[in-house]
Design a protein around this motif. Sequence first.
Motif, PDB file in Angstrom:
ATOM      1  N   HIS A 358       0.818  -1.213   0.000  1.00 57.52           N
ATOM      2  CA  HIS A 358       0.000   0.000   0.000  1.00 57.52           C
ATOM      3  C   HIS A 358       0.859   1.274   0.000  1.00 57.52           C
ATOM      4  O   HIS A 358       0.350   2.373   0.230  1.00 57.52           O
ATOM      5  N   GLN A 359       2.187   1.098  -0.234  1.00 57.62           N
ATOM      6  CA  GLN A 359       3.117   2.230  -0.331  1.00 57.62           C
ATOM      7  C   GLN A 359       3.073   3.117   0.910  1.00 57.62           C
ATOM      8  O   GLN A 359       3.062   4.353   0.828  1.00 57.62           O
ATOM      9  N   ILE A 360       3.060   2.469   2.087  1.00 57.32           N
ATOM     10  CA  ILE A 360       3.070   3.175   3.367  1.00 57.32           C
ATOM     11  C   ILE A 360       4.396   2.878   4.072  1.00 57.32           C
ATOM     12  O   ILE A 360       4.792   1.704   4.206  1.00 57.32           O
ATOM     13  N   LEU A 361       5.091   3.935   4.521  1.00 53.52           N
ATOM     14  CA  LEU A 361       6.376   3.787   5.230  1.00 53.52           C
ATOM     15  C   LEU A 361       7.345   2.882   4.460  1.00 53.52           C
ATOM     16  O   LEU A 361       8.045   2.045   5.042  1.00 53.52           O
ATOM     17  N   VAL A 362       7.399   3.059   3.150  1.00 48.74           N
ATOM     18  CA  VAL A 362       8.186   2.169   2.287  1.00 48.74           C
ATOM     19  C   VAL A 362       9.669   2.180   2.664  1.00 48.74           C
ATOM     20  O   VAL A 362      10.349   1.143   2.581  1.00 48.74           O
ATOM     21  N   GLU A 363      10.177   3.329   3.109  1.00 45.55           N
ATOM     22  CA  GLU A 363      11.600   3.423   3.439  1.00 45.55           C
ATOM     23  C   GLU A 363      11.968   2.592   4.679  1.00 45.55           C
ATOM     24  O   GLU A 363      13.133   2.243   4.886  1.00 45.55           O
ATOM     25  N   TRP A 364      10.970   2.291   5.524  1.00 50.37           N
ATOM     26  CA  TRP A 364      11.222   1.497   6.730  1.00 50.37           C
ATOM     27  C   TRP A 364      11.127  -0.011   6.474  1.00 50.37           C
ATOM     28  O   TRP A 364      11.661  -0.807   7.250  1.00 50.37           O
ATOM     29  N   VAL A 365      10.426  -0.376   5.433  1.00 54.08           N
ATOM     30  CA  VAL A 365      10.113  -1.791   5.218  1.00 54.08           C
ATOM     31  C   VAL A 365      11.344  -2.686   5.104  1.00 54.08           C
ATOM     32  O   VAL A 365      11.420  -3.746   5.755  1.00 54.08           O
ATOM     33  N   PRO A 366      12.375  -2.346   4.291  1.00 57.29           N
ATOM     34  CA  PRO A 366      13.530  -3.261   4.153  1.00 57.29           C
ATOM     35  C   PRO A 366      14.191  -3.610   5.487  1.00 57.29           C
ATOM     36  O   PRO A 366      14.459  -4.788   5.770  1.00 57.29           O
ATOM     37  N   SER A 367      14.445  -2.582   6.308  1.00 54.69           N
ATOM     38  CA  SER A 367      15.109  -2.838   7.593  1.00 54.69           C
ATOM     39  C   SER A 367      14.208  -3.622   8.543  1.00 54.69           C
ATOM     40  O   SER A 367      14.668  -4.521   9.267  1.00 54.69           O
ATOM     41  N   LEU A 368      12.902  -3.297   8.545  1.00 51.51           N
ATOM     42  CA  LEU A 368      11.981  -3.989   9.445  1.00 51.51           C
ATOM     43  C   LEU A 368      11.805  -5.456   9.055  1.00 51.51           C
ATOM     44  O   LEU A 368      11.640  -6.317   9.924  1.00 51.51           O
ATOM     45  N   VAL A 369      11.839  -5.747   7.752  1.00 49.10           N
ATOM     46  CA  VAL A 369      11.734  -7.150   7.317  1.00 49.10           C
ATOM     47  C   VAL A 369      12.965  -7.935   7.750  1.00 49.10           C
ATOM     48  O   VAL A 369      12.853  -9.083   8.226  1.00 49.10           O
ATOM     49  N   VAL A 370      14.157  -7.328   7.598  1.00 49.65           N
ATOM     50  CA  VAL A 370      15.367  -7.995   8.091  1.00 49.65           C
ATOM     51  C   VAL A 370      15.248  -8.246   9.590  1.00 49.65           C
ATOM     52  O   VAL A 370      15.534  -9.351  10.073  1.00 49.65           O
ATOM     53  N   PHE A 371      14.792  -7.233  10.337  1.00 51.32           N
ATOM     54  CA  PHE A 371      14.614  -7.396  11.772  1.00 51.32           C
ATOM     55  C   PHE A 371      13.612  -8.512  12.070  1.00 51.32           C
ATOM     56  O   PHE A 371      13.842  -9.351  12.948  1.00 51.32           O
ATOM     57  N   GLY A 372      12.491  -8.532  11.330  1.00 62.22           N
ATOM     58  CA  GLY A 372      11.459  -9.546  11.570  1.00 62.22           C
ATOM     59  C   GLY A 372      11.953 -10.963  11.332  1.00 62.22           C
ATOM     60  O   GLY A 372      11.703 -11.866  12.127  1.00 62.22           O
ATOM     61  N   VAL A 373      12.676 -11.149  10.213  1.00 67.91           N
ATOM     62  CA  VAL A 373      13.174 -12.491   9.883  1.00 67.91           C
ATOM     63  C   VAL A 373      14.255 -12.925  10.876  1.00 67.91           C
ATOM     64  O   VAL A 373      14.278 -14.087  11.323  1.00 67.91           O
ATOM     65  N   VAL A 374      15.147 -12.009  11.246  1.00 67.99           N
ATOM     66  CA  VAL A 374      16.192 -12.341  12.223  1.00 67.99           C
ATOM     67  C   VAL A 374      15.562 -12.596  13.589  1.00 67.99           C
ATOM     68  O   VAL A 374      15.977 -13.504  14.318  1.00 67.99           O
ATOM     69  N   PHE A 375      14.540 -11.833  13.949  1.00 67.22           N
ATOM     70  CA  PHE A 375      13.833 -12.070  15.218  1.00 67.22           C
ATOM     71  C   PHE A 375      13.128 -13.428  15.194  1.00 67.22           C
ATOM     72  O   PHE A 375      13.073 -14.135  16.202  1.00 67.22           O
ATOM     73  N   PHE A 376      12.615 -13.800  14.016  1.00 66.88           N
ATOM     74  CA  PHE A 376      11.973 -15.117  13.868  1.00 66.88           C
ATOM     75  C   PHE A 376      12.959 -16.233  14.199  1.00 66.88           C
ATOM     76  O   PHE A 376      12.663 -17.106  15.020  1.00 66.88           O
ATOM     77  N   ILE A 377      14.134 -16.211  13.556  1.00 70.09           N
ATOM     78  CA  ILE A 377      15.074 -17.313  13.781  1.00 70.09           C
ATOM     79  C   ILE A 377      15.665 -17.252  15.179  1.00 70.09           C
ATOM     80  O   ILE A 377      15.990 -18.283  15.771  1.00 70.09           O
ATOM     81  N   SER A 378      15.771 -16.043  15.760  1.00 66.64           N
ATOM     82  CA  SER A 378      16.244 -15.925  17.135  1.00 66.64           C
ATOM     83  C   SER A 378      15.260 -16.594  18.088  1.00 66.64           C
ATOM     84  O   SER A 378      15.647 -17.357  18.981  1.00 66.64           O
ATOM     85  N   SER A 379      13.977 -16.297  17.900  1.00 71.79           N
ATOM     86  CA  SER A 379      12.946 -16.896  18.752  1.00 71.79           C
ATOM     87  C   SER A 379      12.871 -18.407  18.534  1.00 71.79           C
ATOM     88  O   SER A 379      12.772 -19.180  19.492  1.00 71.79           O
ATOM     89  N   PHE A 380      12.928 -18.827  17.267  1.00 73.40           N
ATOM     90  CA  PHE A 380      12.893 -20.253  16.962  1.00 73.40           C
ATOM     91  C   PHE A 380      14.034 -20.990  17.650  1.00 73.40           C
ATOM     92  O   PHE A 380      13.857 -22.063  18.228  1.00 73.40           O
ATOM     93  N   SER A 381      15.224 -20.375  17.634  1.00 76.45           N
ATOM     94  CA  SER A 381      16.406 -21.002  18.230  1.00 76.45           C
ATOM     95  C   SER A 381      16.351 -21.036  19.752  1.00 76.45           C
ATOM     96  O   SER A 381      17.073 -21.810  20.378  1.00 76.45           O
ATOM     97  N   SER A 382      15.494 -20.200  20.352  1.00 73.31           N
ATOM     98  CA  SER A 382      15.434 -20.150  21.812  1.00 73.31           C
ATOM     99  C   SER A 382      14.621 -21.289  22.419  1.00 73.31           C
ATOM    100  O   SER A 382      14.466 -21.349  23.642  1.00 73.31           O
ATOM    101  N   GLY A 383      14.135 -22.204  21.605  1.00 72.50           N
ATOM    102  CA  GLY A 383      13.425 -23.352  22.163  1.00 72.50           C
ATOM    103  C   GLY A 383      12.562 -24.109  21.193  1.00 72.50           C
ATOM    104  O   GLY A 383      12.380 -25.320  21.317  1.00 72.50           O
ATOM    105  N   TYR A 384      12.037 -23.425  20.187  1.00 69.44           N
ATOM    106  CA  TYR A 384      11.120 -24.077  19.256  1.00 69.44           C
ATOM    107  C   TYR A 384      11.839 -25.086  18.372  1.00 69.44           C
ATOM    108  O   TYR A 384      11.246 -26.070  17.921  1.00 69.44           O
ATOM    109  N   GLY A 385      13.118 -24.846  18.109  1.00 65.69           N
ATOM    110  CA  GLY A 385      13.871 -25.787  17.293  1.00 65.69           C
ATOM    111  C   GLY A 385      14.229 -27.055  18.032  1.00 65.69           C
ATOM    112  O   GLY A 385      14.093 -28.166  17.514  1.00 65.69           O
ATOM    113  N   ALA A 386      14.664 -26.918  19.278  1.00 66.35           N
ATOM    114  CA  ALA A 386      15.212 -28.059  20.019  1.00 66.35           C
ATOM    115  C   ALA A 386      14.172 -28.853  20.797  1.00 66.35           C
ATOM    116  O   ALA A 386      14.227 -30.087  20.863  1.00 66.35           O
TER     117      ALA A 386
END
Length: 471
Positions: A358-386
């Motif tokens: 929807h072309q909202i806050l487009v300049e923030w999206v790249p960094s926030l997606v990297v943060f989201g994906v890295v936060f995903f694997i961080s959370s997964f590694s904290s217990g969901y994986g093992a």
Amino acid sequence: MATKDLEKVRYSEKNGARDPLLHGKVDEGSLKFVLLSTFIAVCGSYAFGTCIGFTAPDQEAIIADLDLSVAEFSLFGSILSIGATIGAITSGNVGDFLGRKRAMGLSSIICLIGWLAIFFSKGPISLDAGRFLTGWGIGIFSYVVPVYVSEIAPTSIRGGLTTLNQLMIVLGISFTMLLGIAISWRGLALHGMLPCIIMLLGLLIIPESPRWLAKVGDREECEKSLSKLRGKDAHISYEIAQIQESLDIVQHLPKAGIMDLFQKRYIRSVIISVGLMAFQQCGGVNGIGFYASEIFLAAGNSSAKVGVALYAFIQIPINIMTSFLIDKTGRRPLILFATSGVTFACLLTGTCFLLKDHQILVEWVPSLVVFGVVFFISSFSSGYGAIPWVIMSEMFPLHVKGVAGSLVNLVHWVLAWLLTYTFNFLFVWSPAGTFFVYAAFNVGAIIFIVMLMPETKGKTLEEIQASLNQM
């Protein structure tokens, strides 16, 4: 006889004769041997990781060197999961028939042959055959390694040692991806052989699982194995009596088949183990992990290298932390924390792609997606994986552990293939929708854990199974 022995030991416990290895005080010498045995076993987990991480850094080089089409390379990448599925189906029977040690040895040999076929490949046939064989080997590893570790570990540190399985998988993936930047794909195949060679040598000095030895009726070797693992001066009579009592209860039962798992006495264990593994995979980990660079580029990042590097590195310290926390916090609090984290990460990433649409806050999206994906694997590694692997290794009595492990392992690999295969179709349909679908599955996981998953911290394997039968 075993029940009388157990009562006798319980009586002696009331008078101060408690086995220190069962109640938190671990003898230093025996602990070192348990750690050595665990390290040799989890070399199989590292081998697992090298297979998963092999294709990511070397796709272009392999295609160019062997003149492969994209379709031929896609077959090479995906055939690993087919081999792993076959390995998963056979893993329980192999582990029960050969024993845990010999099953790990067989897996190492299969993986070595597979890596050699890849190393000497001149075309797609030997390349695919090698990839299939490495998949078959790690399919067996993914069952037998956590089971072996859980069966040799003292109760007080069993959870932490079993999570080393996941940590070594992560280390294998991360180091393979990093090495792939610096060395050729044939050199990377040689790196894949290394953990298999270490395991084959190490298996010569570590003991067989005492619980498997008791299961096959070798009481003398069972006691020798347990003495090595607990120390010469340890009082192993309580643990021996517990193991034997558990076996006495089930020894009159016929050999378990897949349909036997759906009897009333096992159904709760099956639902918990299969459910955790299914939710783990349907939550999106393989889709997100295999295509992380594609996600970052789609979000508007000019390069995916920084995001991929963060994705690879962040898992290592968090998995190490999880290994220390699991026996302190317990399984349930840790996995609930992890599933809450991956749910938030999926919602955040999905929302970012929705904003981009929807072309909202487009300049923030790249960094926030990297943060989201890295936060995903961080959370997964904290217990969901093992933790699903830990729970799988704890839930079932010895006489059904093989067939149950095969079922859980099969569910893992089939869903891993399905999620990897469908990610691109979902992502083309809607990047935001893809992450919202994964978020929905992770919400389902939270509900499932709260309602059904028991806490197994501080309990022997026999106590866990007894408590499940009482519920």
